[in-house]
Design a protein around this motif. Structure first.
Motif, short mmCIF file in Angstrom:
data_model
loop_
_atom_site.label_atom_id
_atom_site.label_comp_id
_atom_site.label_asym_id
_atom_site.label_seq_id
_atom_site.Cartn_x
_atom_site.Cartn_y
_atom_site.Cartn_z
N THR A 90 7.76 -13.44 -13.91
CA THR A 90 8.19 -13.42 -12.51
C THR A 90 8.87 -12.10 -12.16
O THR A 90 8.56 -11.47 -11.13
N ALA A 91 9.77 -11.65 -13.02
CA ALA A 91 10.48 -10.40 -12.77
C ALA A 91 9.52 -9.21 -12.71
O ALA A 91 9.60 -8.37 -11.80
N PHE A 92 8.60 -9.13 -13.65
CA PHE A 92 7.68 -7.99 -13.70
C PHE A 92 6.65 -8.05 -12.57
O PHE A 92 6.24 -7.01 -12.04
N LEU A 93 6.26 -9.25 -12.17
CA LEU A 93 5.34 -9.37 -11.05
C LEU A 93 6.02 -8.96 -9.75
O LEU A 93 5.38 -8.35 -8.87
N LEU A 94 7.29 -9.28 -9.61
CA LEU A 94 8.04 -8.83 -8.43
C LEU A 94 8.18 -7.31 -8.42
O LEU A 94 8.11 -6.69 -7.35
N LEU A 95 8.37 -6.71 -9.60
CA LEU A 95 8.41 -5.25 -9.68
C LEU A 95 7.08 -4.65 -9.22
O LEU A 95 7.06 -3.68 -8.45
N MET A 96 5.97 -5.25 -9.66
CA MET A 96 4.66 -4.78 -9.23
C MET A 96 4.48 -4.96 -7.73
O MET A 96 3.90 -4.11 -7.05
N ALA A 97 4.97 -6.09 -7.20
CA ALA A 97 4.81 -6.39 -5.78
C ALA A 97 5.44 -5.31 -4.90
O ALA A 97 4.88 -4.92 -3.87
N TRP A 98 6.60 -4.84 -5.31
CA TRP A 98 7.37 -3.94 -4.47
C TRP A 98 7.42 -2.52 -5.02
O TRP A 98 8.26 -1.72 -4.59
N ALA A 99 6.51 -2.19 -5.94
CA ALA A 99 6.52 -0.86 -6.57
C ALA A 99 6.33 0.26 -5.55
O ALA A 99 7.03 1.28 -5.59
N ALA A 100 5.40 0.08 -4.62
CA ALA A 100 5.14 1.14 -3.63
C ALA A 100 6.36 1.36 -2.73
O ALA A 100 6.75 2.51 -2.47
N SER A 101 6.98 0.28 -2.28
CA SER A 101 8.17 0.40 -1.43
C SER A 101 9.33 0.99 -2.20
O SER A 101 10.08 1.83 -1.67
N LEU A 102 9.50 0.56 -3.45
CA LEU A 102 10.57 1.11 -4.28
C LEU A 102 10.34 2.60 -4.55
O LEU A 102 11.30 3.40 -4.56
N GLY A 103 9.08 2.99 -4.75
CA GLY A 103 8.76 4.40 -4.96
C GLY A 103 9.14 5.24 -3.75
O GLY A 103 9.71 6.34 -3.90
N LYS A 104 8.86 4.73 -2.57
CA LYS A 104 9.22 5.46 -1.35
C LYS A 104 10.74 5.55 -1.19
O LYS A 104 11.28 6.61 -0.86
N THR A 105 11.44 4.44 -1.45
CA THR A 105 12.89 4.44 -1.32
C THR A 105 13.55 5.39 -2.32
O THR A 105 14.45 6.17 -1.97
N SER A 114 7.32 12.76 -4.08
CA SER A 114 6.19 12.12 -4.77
C SER A 114 6.34 10.60 -4.79
O SER A 114 6.41 10.00 -5.87
N PRO A 115 6.43 9.96 -3.62
CA PRO A 115 6.60 8.50 -3.61
C PRO A 115 5.45 7.76 -4.27
O PRO A 115 5.65 6.72 -4.91
N HIS A 116 4.21 8.30 -4.12
CA HIS A 116 3.06 7.63 -4.73
C HIS A 116 3.15 7.66 -6.25
O HIS A 116 2.83 6.67 -6.92
N GLN A 117 3.58 8.81 -6.80
CA GLN A 117 3.69 8.91 -8.25
C GLN A 117 4.75 7.96 -8.80
O GLN A 117 4.55 7.31 -9.83
N ILE A 118 5.89 7.88 -8.10
CA ILE A 118 6.94 6.96 -8.54
C ILE A 118 6.46 5.52 -8.43
O ILE A 118 6.67 4.70 -9.33
N GLY A 119 5.80 5.21 -7.31
CA GLY A 119 5.24 3.88 -7.15
C GLY A 119 4.23 3.55 -8.23
O GLY A 119 4.19 2.42 -8.74
N LEU A 120 3.41 4.53 -8.60
CA LEU A 120 2.42 4.32 -9.65
C LEU A 120 3.09 4.04 -10.99
O LEU A 120 2.68 3.13 -11.72
N VAL A 121 4.13 4.82 -11.32
CA VAL A 121 4.84 4.61 -12.58
C VAL A 121 5.47 3.21 -12.61
O VAL A 121 5.37 2.49 -13.62
#
Length: 204
Positions: A90-105, A114-121
């Motif tokens: 559950t925790a890791f799936l939530l990380l995947m769910a919001w990876a793009a938004s977290l990368g931008k933030t 490089s929000p896309h690169q952070i989101g990708l990582v």
């Protein structure tokens, strides 16, 4: 006729299995598409979606089998591992769910461009960790079946469980796949919480 105890056992195992099969149906087609959207090349997609999960399964399964076989607790041999893996998934799936938004933030907070690169990582890391927890929890769930299903009912149970998997694959493709492209955070979040609730209901 099916004895009432066997029917109740099947019901609760199918409750937990429904969440597991839904996630399996969702992760397969959605993760590669999301990795590509975040800028991953084909080699990285193949590594994260195919090679690494298989490698993890080969390395981890012998140990998870060994230790779960020898675990003794008030909840049995398998339930503690399934419970913990469900929380981690559950925790890791939530990380995947919001990876793009977290990368931008994070890129805005840190002054990076490089929000896309952070989101990708974040997404790739979450995917790998999710896959590891899924390999352990999924395999131990299958070990649970011969522990609790009487031998003469096991073949019928496994056939019905496989049918449940096909049914959940159909449900995802028919009703939920269309939301993967534009509403992935919501889809992954609801799927993560739903699987957690169903798995914990089966455990208890």
């Amino acid at each position: 006729s099916v004895p009432s105890g066997i029917g109740l056992l099947f019901f609760w195992l199918f409750v937990g299995g429904a969440g597991y099969h839904f996630l399996m149906a969702m992760i397969g087609p959605v993760v590669p598409a999301e990795l590509e959207k975040l800028g991953a090349d084909n080699a990285l997609i193949g590594l994260l979606a195919g090679s690494l999960p298989s490698l993890v399964a080969g390395l981890v399964n012998p140990f998870s089998s060994y230790y779960s076989d020898r675990t003794r607790s008030r909840y049995g041999r398998r339930i503690p591992y399934i419970f913990i893996c469900a929380l981690l998934m559950t925790a890791f799936l939530l990380l995947m769910a919001w990876a793009a938004s977290l990368g931008k933030t994070l890129s805005e907070l840190l002054g990076l461009s490089s929000p896309h690169q952070i989101g990708l990582v974040l997404f790739a890391g979450g995917s790998l960790l999710y896959g590891t927890a899924n390999v352990i929890g999924g395999s131990i769930m299958y070990y649970l079946f011969p522990d609790v299903v009487p031998k003469k009912w096991l073949g019928r149970f496994m056939a019905l469980f496989a049918m449940l998997g096909a049914a959940m694959g159909f449900v995802f493709s028919k009703f939920f796949l269309k939301y993967a492209e534009h509403q992935l955070p919501l889809l992954f979040t609801l799927a993560a919480i739903g699987n957690l609730v169903l798995t914990l209901a089966m455990c208890f």
